[in-house]
Scaffold this active site. Sequence first.
Site, PDB file in Angstrom:
ATOM      1  N   GLU A   1       8.422 -46.836  48.502  1.00 55.10           N
ATOM      2  CA  GLU A   1       8.448 -47.272  47.100  1.00 55.10           C
ATOM      3  C   GLU A   1       9.489 -48.372  46.874  1.00 55.10           C
ATOM      4  O   GLU A   1       9.251 -49.309  46.113  1.00 55.10           O
ATOM      5  CB  GLU A   1       8.720 -46.065  46.189  1.00 55.10           C
ATOM      6  CG  GLU A   1       7.538 -45.096  46.176  1.00 55.10           C
ATOM      7  CD  GLU A   1       7.871 -43.764  45.531  1.00 55.10           C
ATOM      8  OE1 GLU A   1       8.814 -43.098  46.006  1.00 55.10           O
ATOM      9  OE2 GLU A   1       7.199 -43.385  44.560  1.00 55.10           O
TER      10      GLU A   1
ATOM     11  N   GLY B   1      10.267 -42.486  48.882  1.00 56.52           N
ATOM     12  CA  GLY B   1      11.089 -43.443  48.143  1.00 56.52           C
ATOM     13  C   GLY B   1      11.393 -44.710  48.929  1.00 56.52           C
ATOM     14  O   GLY B   1      11.670 -45.759  48.341  1.00 56.52           O
TER      15      GLY B   1
ATOM     16  N   GLU C   1       4.737 -37.252  49.661  1.00 59.71           N
ATOM     17  CA  GLU C   1       5.200 -36.330  48.612  1.00 59.71           C
ATOM     18  C   GLU C   1       4.295 -35.123  48.401  1.00 59.71           C
ATOM     19  O   GLU C   1       4.788 -34.026  48.171  1.00 59.71           O
ATOM     20  CB  GLU C   1       5.389 -37.078  47.287  1.00 59.71           C
ATOM     21  CG  GLU C   1       6.594 -38.009  47.244  1.00 59.71           C
ATOM     22  CD  GLU C   1       6.310 -39.398  47.794  1.00 59.71           C
ATOM     23  OE1 GLU C   1       5.218 -39.613  48.375  1.00 59.71           O
ATOM     24  OE2 GLU C   1       7.180 -40.262  47.648  1.00 59.71           O
TER      25      GLU C   1
ATOM     26  N   ALA D   1      13.487 -40.285  49.344  1.00 61.64           N
ATOM     27  CA  ALA D   1      14.494 -39.706  48.464  1.00 61.64           C
ATOM     28  C   ALA D   1      15.058 -38.485  49.186  1.00 61.64           C
ATOM     29  O   ALA D   1      14.386 -37.887  50.035  1.00 61.64           O
ATOM     30  CB  ALA D   1      13.851 -39.319  47.146  1.00 61.64           C
TER      31      ALA D   1
END
Length: 263
Positions: A116, A113, A136, A68
């Site tokens: 993910e 992300g 993260e 992200a």
Amino acid sequence: MPGGDMNYIKQEQKSFIHIITINRPEALNALSIDVLSELEEAVDSVKIDETRCVIITGMGEKAFVAGADIALMYPLSKTQAKEWSLNGNRIFRKIETLPVPVIAAVNGYALGGGCELAMACDIRLASETAIFAQPEVGLGVIAGFGGTQRLSRLVGVGKAKELLFTATRIKASEALAIGLVNAVYPAEALTGEAFKLAEKIAANAPIAVRATKKAVNEGLHSDIGSGIEIEAEQFGLCFETKDQKNAMAAFLEKRKPEPFVNA
Ligand code: DAK
């Protein structure tokens, strides 16, 4: 082509295969609001009647998706961060529950992300250059696009917690060893191998493939009794279709079936 090319997403339909390429190589395909919203538009535009498999990959040789967008997340409040997480999760669930199989062709970094997103796909193929991590906690947050949920389902709770607690980066070979990816190929072979796999899926009866995805997905989160009922329901739905009659008659008559017609 449905959806067409956007600023950050390229789409291509090759026969029954729909290819979505995240196209922000200057930021290693990091997921910004615009990238995510175009990704959603692309997923929404997949024509299920004409598509038997989707491939998601990243533009360039370096990254699938490097996570992200950190610059975007930096100023978020608690409430905004929750919104951002819910929005990303909503889009990734669309991918996970898309009726047709989705292959992630992981062509480089799949961090945060990005990992993910790959995990929201049904099957992951990686290049030898791919690197996976959920970094993260090193950024002061937790995996927010399903990582705490899907990683443990894929690789087991112990290994998932190790990766999530330590933010360790792993190479494609280790991702293969722990079951995070299905196969690893030399970088230059990845696209071709992903396409071959998609074609192999596309050669089967589409209604049956879709029913299989639904039964596996929905059964995974049910007790075995409910899972068996889901399977029986989907099994029943495949009958009286042209494809079922065609394939079973061909077997009984010792000949090859006609190509499947998705009906
Ligand atoms: N976000 C924004 N920009 C990124 C980026 C990212 N995740 N990753 C790379 N870039 C940008 C870099 O800033 C750089 O831009 P310029 O400086 O050229 O403008 C460009 O891409 C090239 O990157 P580098 O110059 O850094 O390239 P290197 O080869 O030196 O390094 C790298 C490649 C992948 C090792 C490095 O870029 C890197 O460490 N990137 C960050 C990887 C990372 O930590 N990703 C995980 C992000 S965290 C949540 C919801 C979601 C999430 C968390 C919480 N909630 C709402 C609770 C998800 C979090 C994440 O995904």
